[in-house]
Design a protein around this motif. Structure first.
Motif, PDB file in Angstrom:
ATOM      1  N   ILE A 166      -6.280  -0.952   1.516  1.00  0.00           N
ATOM      2  CA  ILE A 166      -4.938  -0.999   0.865  1.00  0.00           C
ATOM      3  C   ILE A 166      -5.389  -1.715  -0.466  1.00  0.00           C
ATOM      4  N   THR A 167      -5.959  -2.667  -0.632  1.00  0.00           N
ATOM      5  CA  THR A 167      -6.349  -3.462  -1.813  1.00  0.00           C
ATOM      6  C   THR A 167      -7.121  -2.528  -2.702  1.00  0.00           C
ATOM      7  N   ALA A 168      -7.979  -1.750  -2.043  1.00  0.00           N
ATOM      8  CA  ALA A 168      -8.862  -0.796  -2.960  1.00  0.00           C
ATOM      9  C   ALA A 168      -7.899   0.354  -3.575  1.00  0.00           C
ATOM     10  N   LEU A 169      -6.751   0.691  -3.189  1.00  0.00           N
ATOM     11  CA  LEU A 169      -5.720   1.553  -3.878  1.00  0.00           C
ATOM     12  C   LEU A 169      -5.034   1.060  -4.816  1.00  0.00           C
ATOM     13  N   VAL A 170      -4.821  -0.329  -4.800  1.00  0.00           N
ATOM     14  CA  VAL A 170      -3.966  -0.895  -5.821  1.00  0.00           C
ATOM     15  C   VAL A 170      -4.513  -1.118  -7.147  1.00  0.00           C
ATOM     16  N   SER A 171      -4.041  -0.835  -8.115  1.00  0.00           N
ATOM     17  CA  SER A 171      -4.423  -1.263  -9.546  1.00  0.00           C
ATOM     18  C   SER A 171      -4.518  -2.547  -9.921  1.00  0.00           C
TER      19      SER A 171
ATOM     20  N   ALA B 224       3.720  -2.495  -0.214  1.00  0.00           N
ATOM     21  CA  ALA B 224       4.443  -2.790  -1.265  1.00  0.00           C
ATOM     22  C   ALA B 224       4.030  -2.282  -2.966  1.00  0.00           C
ATOM     23  N   TYR B 225       2.550  -2.540  -2.734  1.00  0.00           N
ATOM     24  CA  TYR B 225       1.845  -2.589  -3.979  1.00  0.00           C
ATOM     25  C   TYR B 225       1.225  -1.142  -4.216  1.00  0.00           C
ATOM     26  N   LEU B 226       1.456  -0.436  -3.316  1.00  0.00           N
ATOM     27  CA  LEU B 226       1.042   1.014  -3.401  1.00  0.00           C
ATOM     28  C   LEU B 226       1.979   1.796  -4.244  1.00  0.00           C
TER      29      LEU B 226
END
Ligand code: NI
Length: 153
Positions: A21-26, A149-151
């Motif tokens: 998930i973190t890898a997909l967040v700006s 929620a950060y995506l």
């Protein structure tokens, strides 16, 4: 108490889920606050890395000295004192994965008698080692929903 394959697998897979998930967040969103009373994503990952040894220590205490009392972990106090807002996310992800691997190694080594040993927690009450494992997975999911929620933009 009996072993649950999904509990074991869930505990094993959480670090990868957070990493993916973190890898997909700006990167510019990592420090964005989505609710005044909740951690930012950077702080969430630091919190997971920081909490994991605390959870494991509770399991170890239950095994070593069943019935012992444990203290509540004041997450907001820890976050401020340790300045989670400054933690490197990749380092936190690595710390979390390494710490979880140790927790899981311990958890998987236990027999049913050991899984039933307990500690007393000021809020949770009497909780078994198995119950701590369930709590840990629930805690992962609580923060995993928060991370999703950060995506998006
Ligand atoms: Ni938490």
């Amino acid at each position: 108490v009996s072993r649950s394959i999904y509990l074991d697998q869930g505990l094993a897979l959480s670090p990868a889920a957070f990493r993916q998930i973190t890898a997909l967040v700006s990167p510019s969103r990592l420090d964005q606050s989505l609710a005044t009373d909740r951690f930012t994503l950077r702080e969430v990952i630091a919190h997971l890395a920081d909490m994991e040894p605390v959870f494991r220590a509770r399991m170890e205490l239950a095994l070593r000295a069943p019935g012992s009392e444990v203290e509540n972990f004041d997450q907001d106090k820890e976050a401020l004192e340790k300045n989670y807002a400054s933690w490197d996310v990749q380092k936190s992800l690595t710390l979390f994965a390494e710490a979880r691997r140790k927790t899981l190694e311990l958890f998987l080594s236990l027999d049913e008698r050991q899984l039933a040993l307990t500690v007393k927690h000021p809020i949770l009450g009497e909780v078994s080692v198995f119950g701590l494992g369930v709590f840990l997975l629930g805690h992962d999911m609580y923060h995993l929903e928060q991370a999703t929620a950060y995506l998006g933009s």
